[in-house]
Motif scaffolding. Structure first.
Motif, mmCIF file in Angstrom:
data_model
loop_
_atom_site.group_PDB
_atom_site.id
_atom_site.type_symbol
_atom_site.label_atom_id
_atom_site.label_comp_id
_atom_site.label_asym_id
_atom_site.label_seq_id
_atom_site.Cartn_x
_atom_site.Cartn_y
_atom_site.Cartn_z
ATOM 1 N N LEU A 1 0.821 -1.215 0.000
ATOM 2 C CA LEU A 1 0.000 0.000 0.000
ATOM 3 C C LEU A 1 0.853 1.263 0.000
ATOM 4 C CD1 LEU A 1 -2.808 -1.021 2.541
ATOM 5 C CD2 LEU A 1 -2.962 -0.939 0.040
ATOM 6 N N VAL A 2 1.876 1.299 0.824
ATOM 7 C CA VAL A 2 2.727 2.486 0.896
ATOM 8 C C VAL A 2 3.446 2.711 -0.428
ATOM 9 C CG1 VAL A 2 4.796 3.457 1.978
ATOM 10 C CG2 VAL A 2 3.026 2.414 3.395
ATOM 11 N N ARG A 3 3.926 1.636 -0.999
ATOM 12 C CA ARG A 3 4.671 1.752 -2.252
ATOM 13 C C ARG A 3 3.779 2.240 -3.389
ATOM 14 N NH1 ARG A 3 7.616 -2.456 -5.864
ATOM 15 N NH2 ARG A 3 9.645 -1.511 -6.197
ATOM 16 N N ASN A 4 2.544 1.774 -3.427
ATOM 17 C CA ASN A 4 1.666 2.093 -4.548
ATOM 18 C C ASN A 4 0.821 3.343 -4.330
ATOM 19 O OD1 ASN A 4 1.682 -0.230 -6.735
ATOM 20 N ND2 ASN A 4 1.926 -1.210 -4.753
ATOM 21 N N LEU A 5 0.435 3.622 -3.076
ATOM 22 C CA LEU A 5 -0.385 4.798 -2.808
ATOM 23 C C LEU A 5 0.449 6.041 -2.489
ATOM 24 C CD1 LEU A 5 -3.257 3.242 -0.643
ATOM 25 C CD2 LEU A 5 -3.311 3.860 -3.055
ATOM 26 N N MET A 6 1.641 5.842 -1.915
ATOM 27 C CA MET A 6 2.464 6.978 -1.518
ATOM 28 C C MET A 6 3.741 7.100 -2.347
ATOM 29 S SD MET A 6 2.065 6.768 2.654
ATOM 30 C CE MET A 6 2.969 8.306 2.864
ATOM 31 N N ASP A 7 4.036 6.096 -3.159
ATOM 32 C CA ASP A 7 5.208 6.107 -4.029
ATOM 33 C C ASP A 7 6.493 6.304 -3.222
ATOM 34 O OD1 ASP A 7 6.502 5.855 -6.459
ATOM 35 O OD2 ASP A 7 6.452 8.002 -6.890
ATOM 36 N N LEU A 8 6.595 5.583 -2.105
ATOM 37 C CA LEU A 8 7.785 5.648 -1.256
ATOM 38 C C LEU A 8 8.492 4.297 -1.241
ATOM 39 C CD1 LEU A 8 6.380 7.628 1.827
ATOM 40 C CD2 LEU A 8 7.730 8.535 -0.091
ATOM 41 N N ASP A 9 9.807 4.330 -1.049
ATOM 42 C CA ASP A 9 10.581 3.098 -0.923
ATOM 43 C C ASP A 9 10.287 2.442 0.429
ATOM 44 O OD1 ASP A 9 11.702 3.581 -3.362
ATOM 45 O OD2 ASP A 9 13.564 4.426 -2.564
ATOM 46 N N VAL A 10 10.214 1.117 0.419
ATOM 47 C CA VAL A 10 9.875 0.374 1.627
ATOM 48 C C VAL A 10 10.871 -0.765 1.830
ATOM 49 C CG1 VAL A 10 7.416 0.917 1.540
ATOM 50 C CG2 VAL A 10 8.280 -1.097 0.344
ATOM 51 N N ALA A 11 10.858 -1.329 3.031
ATOM 52 C CA ALA A 11 11.733 -2.449 3.369
ATOM 53 C C ALA A 11 11.024 -3.354 4.367
ATOM 54 C CB ALA A 11 13.052 -1.945 3.964
ATOM 55 N N PHE A 12 11.466 -4.608 4.410
ATOM 56 C CA PHE A 12 11.001 -5.540 5.435
ATOM 57 C C PHE A 12 12.055 -5.640 6.520
ATOM 58 C CE2 PHE A 12 8.661 -6.928 1.665
ATOM 59 C CZ PHE A 12 7.379 -6.994 2.181
ATOM 60 N N VAL A 13 11.588 -5.730 7.764
ATOM 61 C CA VAL A 13 12.477 -5.847 8.913
ATOM 62 C C VAL A 13 12.199 -7.190 9.580
ATOM 63 C CG1 VAL A 13 13.247 -4.809 11.065
ATOM 64 C CG2 VAL A 13 12.406 -3.343 9.213
#
Length: 492
Positions: free
Chosen positions: A421-433
């Motif tokens: 959701l963050v990647r597609n709605l906010m166009d921000l880079d994400v990571a898994f922890v």
């Protein structure tokens, strides 16, 4: 290729010097020559394909090598499986910055497999065809069943003769049509493998014929496969860009080949080499996989802290069936499931429209921190928690589409959905922890956002935990040690 461009250039330059009355005749002459050249080129490609297949068929006729399988890599249990932590009230305090330095590189994506030579369909009147269905979606390939080749025996010589027969012109349209369906429906490599399997089942009744034909069709499409034999039963082995968990595999000089069925096999006689110039199936890509629609009943999902962040979402049964058939790939050499693949797979079109429209309306005009908190609380509170062991009896990561459909999900499913959701709605880079027994996420904001964060290759990734109920962004769940966590980045 240079000759083609030279011919085209000469056509335009020469045509300009001709008189008007001769121009049409000259143009027809040059176009006819150009078509003859293209035909000659395709004939040369066909000859090349025939030569390679004949040489490989000869190789198939030689004794296959007896090899023991490597033990399947298990899907790691999340032991201990950390239950959700619930704050009694919504956390609105601004966390204090707490940086952790991490150095990690982006994973490399592999190139798309392509056929060893192009296969072009030449139209003929009243072409016969074979119909099939994959994941509720009809398909058809052009083939005359009267020209069907047969596998007579399970020995190497019989397989060699069958491969030569499959490589005749009668089967060319099948390859061309399958690749057309893959392009038109934007099928990922695994979906193409499953479609090719359905084509094999539509043409052949016996197991061994289906398997060898399946291997032939995949190899002609550019995919690395091998054949193996246990007594008189032939099996398909597939090379993938990452190892498939829970599947026995055989090591070759060019990589590892996994058994794609659920057979418990410890040893096979394996063809010593794959078809030339082929590539592994990519297990990570963003294909849309456009199956025919088969909508589920709508389900209402709502954030506790932000009641207007409410969606009525209908998933797609055909997409869900495909996702259930997907094997679990590993993430490089970590032993973890490849969460990046799950978060990269697009939602079905109906799911996208309903959830994106509703949530985008709620986060529009908000700061990045406010918008992320809305999405985070939605994922934290809209779903009921149960472990995979409780529901499935085994570890089973969910694609976002599955989390939206099934009644229960666990920490990894929530982290995957939140990153999506963050990647597609906010166009921000994400990571898994990844912590022992737990999976959370982190976001690289372009605005100044406080809280616990990781410095990854010089970029700040703020912790966001979809299973730490009611916690805001920047809060690490109690008991989790960020100094020993592993961080996996989505590709930018």
């Amino acid at each position: 290729m240079n000759r083609i461009f030279t011919l085209i250039a000469f056509f335009f330059l020469g045509g300009a010097m001709l008189s008007a009355q001769d121009f049409d005749a000259y143009r027809r002459q040059q176009l006819e020559e150009f078509q003859r050249y293209k035909q000659k080129t395709q004939e040369e490609w066909n000859a090349y394909r025939k030569k390679v297949n004949e040489e490989f068929a000869e190789f198939l006729g030689k004794p296959w090598e007896k090899k023991s399988a490597e033990k399947p890599k298990p899907v790691p249990d999340k032991v201990p499986d950390i239950p959700p932590v619930v704050l009694p009230e919504i956390d609105t305090d601004i966390p204090i910055d707490n940086p952790i330095d991490v150095d990690i590189n982006f994973p490399k994506l592999d190139d798309k497999p392509t056929p060893i030579a192009p296969v072009v369909y030449k139209p003929k009147p009243e072409e016969k065809g074979i119909s099939f269905t994959f994941y509720g979606t009809p398909g058809k390939v052009r083939f005359d069943m009267g020209k069907k080749a047969s596998l007579k025996g399970a020995d190497e010589k019989a397989v060699s003769r069958f491969w030569k027969d499959l490589s005749g012109s009668a089967y060319d349209n099948i390859v061309a049509d399958c690749q057309t369906i893959q392009r038109e429906r934007d099928l990922c490599d695994w979906a193409y493998l499953k479609m090719a399997q359905k084509v094999a089942e539509a043409i052949y009744e016996s197991w061994n014929e289906r398997v060898v034909f399946h291997a032939w069709l995949l190899s002609q499409s550019g995919y690395s496969v091998r054949l193996g034999k246990e007594n008189e039963k032939i099996h398909l082995l597939v090379r993938t860009t990452s190892l498939l968990l829970e599947k026995p595999f055989w090591r070759g000089e060019d990589g590892s080949y996994s058994l794609i069925t659920d057979d418990a096999i410890s040893s096979l006689r394996v063809v010593k080499m794959p078809f030339p110039n082929t590539k592994p199936l990519r297990m990570r890509m963003s294909s849309r996989n456009v199956f025919d629609k088969n909508a589920t009943p709508a389900r209402e999902l709502c954030s506790n802290a932000y009641p207007l962040a409410r969606v009525n979402v209908s998933s797609d049964k055909n997409m869900l069936a495909f996702m259930e058939d997907m094997p679990i790939p590993s993430m490089e050499e970590t032993g973890y499931a490849d969460y990046l693949m799950y978060a990269q797979m697009p939602l079905a079109s109906g799911s996208v429209k309903s959830i994106f429209a509703s949530l985008m309306h709620q986060i529009s005009g908000k700061s990045e921190g406010e918008a992320a908190n809305i999405l985070l609380n939605f994922v934290q509170t809209a779903f009921d928690y149960k472990t995979d062991d409780e529901v499935w009896g085994r570890e089973r990561p969910f694609f976002p589409e599955e989390t939206l459909y099934y009644p229960y999900c666990d920490c990894e499913d929530r982290a995957i959905l939140f990153c999506y959701l963050v990647r597609n709605l906010m166009d921000l880079d994400v990571a898994f922890v990844a912590y022992p027994g737990h999976l959370a996420s982190a976001v690289h904001f372009t605005e100044n956002v406080s809280g616990d964060y990781f410095m990854v290759s010089g970029k700040k990734y703020v912790v966001c935990d979809p299973t730490y109920i009611n916690a805001s962004i920047g809060r690490t769940m109690p008991g989790m040690n960020n100094k020993t966590a592993q961080v996996f980045l989505m590709e930018p």
